[in-house]
Design a protein around this motif. Sequence first.
Motif, PDB file in Angstrom:
ATOM      1  N   VAL A   1       0.837  -1.207   0.000  1.00 54.50           N
ATOM      2  CA  VAL A   1       0.000   0.000   0.000  1.00 54.50           C
ATOM      3  C   VAL A   1       0.870   1.254   0.000  1.00 54.50           C
ATOM      4  CG1 VAL A   1      -1.715   1.323   1.300  1.00 54.50           C
ATOM      5  CG2 VAL A   1      -1.945  -1.167   1.106  1.00 54.50           C
ATOM      6  N   MET A   2       1.900   1.259   0.818  1.00 50.87           N
ATOM      7  CA  MET A   2       2.746   2.447   0.945  1.00 50.87           C
ATOM      8  C   MET A   2       3.580   2.702  -0.307  1.00 50.87           C
ATOM      9  SD  MET A   2       3.965   2.204   4.943  1.00 50.87           S
ATOM     10  CE  MET A   2       4.801   3.782   4.868  1.00 50.87           C
ATOM     11  N   SER A   3       3.803   1.658  -1.091  1.00 49.15           N
ATOM     12  CA  SER A   3       4.651   1.817  -2.277  1.00 49.15           C
ATOM     13  C   SER A   3       4.036   2.728  -3.334  1.00 49.15           C
ATOM     14  CB  SER A   3       4.950   0.444  -2.890  1.00 49.15           C
ATOM     15  OG  SER A   3       3.784  -0.119  -3.474  1.00 49.15           O
ATOM     16  N   VAL A   4       2.718   2.960  -3.279  1.00 49.24           N
ATOM     17  CA  VAL A   4       2.060   3.778  -4.305  1.00 49.24           C
ATOM     18  C   VAL A   4       1.897   5.238  -3.872  1.00 49.24           C
ATOM     19  CG1 VAL A   4       0.811   1.760  -5.147  1.00 49.24           C
ATOM     20  CG2 VAL A   4      -0.304   3.286  -3.506  1.00 49.24           C
ATOM     21  N   ILE A   5       2.339   5.574  -2.660  1.00 48.73           N
ATOM     22  CA  ILE A   5       2.185   6.958  -2.187  1.00 48.73           C
ATOM     23  C   ILE A   5       2.970   7.914  -3.088  1.00 48.73           C
ATOM     24  CG2 ILE A   5       2.802   8.534  -0.306  1.00 48.73           C
ATOM     25  CD1 ILE A   5       2.085   6.334   1.654  1.00 48.73           C
TER      26      ILE A   5
ATOM     27  N   ARG B   1       1.979  16.841   1.781  1.00 51.02           N
ATOM     28  CA  ARG B   1       1.331  16.530   3.049  1.00 51.02           C
ATOM     29  C   ARG B   1       2.016  15.338   3.723  1.00 51.02           C
ATOM     30  NH1 ARG B   1      -4.662  15.558   0.948  1.00 51.02           N
ATOM     31  NH2 ARG B   1      -3.388  14.280  -0.465  1.00 51.02           N
ATOM     32  N   PRO B   2       2.013  15.281   5.047  1.00 53.73           N
ATOM     33  CA  PRO B   2       2.587  14.117   5.723  1.00 53.73           C
ATOM     34  C   PRO B   2       1.746  12.875   5.494  1.00 53.73           C
ATOM     35  CG  PRO B   2       1.453  15.519   7.303  1.00 53.73           C
ATOM     36  CD  PRO B   2       1.462  16.272   5.998  1.00 53.73           C
ATOM     37  N   VAL B   3       2.390  11.714   5.461  1.00 54.99           N
ATOM     38  CA  VAL B   3       1.677  10.453   5.368  1.00 54.99           C
ATOM     39  C   VAL B   3       0.988  10.187   6.706  1.00 54.99           C
ATOM     40  CG1 VAL B   3       1.909   7.957   5.050  1.00 54.99           C
ATOM     41  CG2 VAL B   3       3.291   9.532   3.676  1.00 54.99           C
ATOM     42  N   ILE B   4      -0.290   9.817   6.664  1.00 58.38           N
ATOM     43  CA  ILE B   4      -1.035   9.523   7.888  1.00 58.38           C
ATOM     44  C   ILE B   4      -1.149   8.001   8.015  1.00 58.38           C
ATOM     45  CG2 ILE B   4      -3.161   9.874   9.182  1.00 58.38           C
ATOM     46  CD1 ILE B   4      -1.671  12.447   8.652  1.00 58.38           C
ATOM     47  N   PRO B   5      -0.504   7.419   9.033  1.00 56.92           N
ATOM     48  CA  PRO B   5      -0.481   5.952   9.169  1.00 56.92           C
ATOM     49  C   PRO B   5      -1.673   5.431   9.972  1.00 56.92           C
ATOM     50  CG  PRO B   5       0.996   6.909  10.789  1.00 56.92           C
ATOM     51  CD  PRO B   5       0.357   8.058  10.042  1.00 56.92           C
ATOM     52  N   LEU B   6      -2.737   5.064   9.277  1.00 57.27           N
ATOM     53  CA  LEU B   6      -3.909   4.490   9.933  1.00 57.27           C
ATOM     54  C   LEU B   6      -3.991   2.988   9.684  1.00 57.27           C
ATOM     55  CD1 LEU B   6      -6.629   7.194   9.088  1.00 57.27           C
ATOM     56  CD2 LEU B   6      -4.988   7.133  10.983  1.00 57.27           C
TER      57      LEU B   6
ATOM     58  N   LYS C   1      -5.690   3.199  -3.878  1.00 56.94           N
ATOM     59  CA  LYS C   1      -6.054   4.498  -4.444  1.00 56.94           C
ATOM     60  C   LYS C   1      -6.077   5.581  -3.367  1.00 56.94           C
ATOM     61  CE  LYS C   1      -8.472   2.704  -8.481  1.00 56.94           C
ATOM     62  NZ  LYS C   1      -9.755   2.373  -9.134  1.00 56.94           N
ATOM     63  N   LEU C   2      -6.515   5.226  -2.165  1.00 58.25           N
ATOM     64  CA  LEU C   2      -6.497   6.191  -1.058  1.00 58.25           C
ATOM     65  C   LEU C   2      -5.062   6.621  -0.751  1.00 58.25           C
ATOM     66  CD1 LEU C   2      -7.916   7.667   1.333  1.00 58.25           C
ATOM     67  CD2 LEU C   2      -7.582   5.563   2.664  1.00 58.25           C
ATOM     68  N   ALA C   3      -4.141   5.667  -0.710  1.00 64.13           N
ATOM     69  CA  ALA C   3      -2.741   5.991  -0.437  1.00 64.13           C
ATOM     70  C   ALA C   3      -2.158   6.871  -1.532  1.00 64.13           C
ATOM     71  CB  ALA C   3      -1.933   4.703  -0.292  1.00 64.13           C
TER      72      ALA C   3
ATOM     73  N   ILE D   1      -4.311   2.759   5.083  1.00 66.17           N
ATOM     74  CA  ILE D   1      -5.272   1.939   5.822  1.00 66.17           C
ATOM     75  C   ILE D   1      -5.077   0.492   5.387  1.00 66.17           C
ATOM     76  CG2 ILE D   1      -7.752   1.392   6.012  1.00 66.17           C
ATOM     77  CD1 ILE D   1      -8.360   4.331   6.084  1.00 66.17           C
ATOM     78  N   PHE D   2      -5.336  -0.435   6.288  1.00 74.68           N
ATOM     79  CA  PHE D   2      -5.123  -1.849   5.994  1.00 74.68           C
ATOM     80  C   PHE D   2      -6.403  -2.480   5.440  1.00 74.68           C
ATOM     81  CE2 PHE D   2      -4.576  -6.359   6.930  1.00 74.68           C
ATOM     82  CZ  PHE D   2      -3.257  -6.570   6.527  1.00 74.68           C
ATOM     83  N   PRO D   3      -6.321  -3.166   4.288  1.00 73.62           N
ATOM     84  CA  PRO D   3      -7.511  -3.798   3.711  1.00 73.62           C
ATOM     85  C   PRO D   3      -7.944  -5.023   4.498  1.00 73.62           C
ATOM     86  CG  PRO D   3      -5.570  -4.371   2.439  1.00 73.62           C
ATOM     87  CD  PRO D   3      -5.120  -3.363   3.462  1.00 73.62           C
TER      88      PRO D   3
END
Length: 434
Positions: free
Chosen positions: A40-44, A50-55, A377-379, A386-388
């Motif tokens: 998920v983080m690889s597509v940011i 903006r800072p990445v928000i780790p949820l 897509k959210l990332a 967010i974790f799926p």
Amino acid sequence: MGEADAPMEDGNPTRMWNFKPSEATETAGRLTIREILNKVMSVIDSGDPRPVIPLGHGDPSAFPCFRTTPIAEQAVVTAVKSAMYNSYCPEFGILPARRAVAEYLNSDLPDKLSPDDVFLTCGSQQAIEILITAFAQPHANILLPTPGYSFYDARAAYCGLEARHFNLLPGQNWEVDLDAVEALADDNTIAMVIINPGNPCGNVYTYQHLAKIAEAAKKLGILVIADEVYSHLTFGGNPFVPMGTFGSIVPVISLGSISKRWVVPGWRMGWFVIIDPHGVLKSSKIIDSIKGVQSMLSRPSSFIQGALPHIFENTEEDFFSRTIETLKITADICYNRMKEIKCISCPSKPEGSMFAMVKLNFSLLEDITDDMDFCLKLAKEESVVIFPGTPIGCKGWLRVTFAVEPSSLEDGLDRLKSFCHRHQKVNEIEELLV
């Protein structure tokens, strides 16, 4: 020219080599939370200012409001400076640390533990690794909750232990579907896992429900592995009750750590304890098997073990209260803000741990195929992680952590709301404007 001297093509020899990657490792790796989050983080978008928000994960230690107590930090410093913990440790942990864990847990248990019942590990993940490996044998199976913690599935897959999944019931505060447990079990079932307080559901089981779990396990002749790493991180109507309370009914192995309650996951200090006053696990040689596995693995850090007695004895209740109050505030923010997003529903308000499960309504969204697509897509669009739900057995759901600085959580949920509005079906938007 011999085969060993085969010519090179593009820097690689043309001959065939005998080695290849382990299929078990490849399968298990795909199941881990870290692997999914990395994807998920690889597509940011690296250009997003903006800072990445780790949820997506349960590690709040980066946020100042979740800083561990100075008492724990000083205990580690003192242990290091003492030069008493520079040697190899005993395979199951140093005696003062094991005694400290036993005394810490005994305040909640009717059947008191001794240091011999305590096994120290490199975090609770190593405890899972040890137990799953010790139980793995041909045709054996273990019952795991859905949704649950995917590391159990990963280790079971690696060890060749069949995992069978029972549902947690969202409409009943994520209680165990005991009818499903009974239907899944057979003569080859060795144990069932429960996670309390719940990861990923944020639920806290009542005394009455835990008693029913104990009776069901006794009837089936299986032990209960109780994952209690979030013990005492509760802020709803149900207090934390350890599964070991029912050790006289069914053998219990409880997992714990200082990672969550003290907010130090990087210290890698965990344990599992045997709560079995009737000695069933000892007489069946299960404990011998567990010891055999642990003797082959590395030990947790010596100086963290050395600091444990001081950490347990001197941490002030005020530190715990502040942590719980912060979690209560962020859980409320998460639950209330989710209610503002039409395509997301949360079946119950979190009462413990650091997570909530929320369900997606794809009929209100366009250009979103599933929960993994939603998270990717959210990332990419909002730099929110967010974790799926699919990797933990809940297709169409999301696991959201609220163990985040309140202002960052608000920011992340604002971005989530904007993302959902942007991907909302046109007719739904028009309906809102009428």
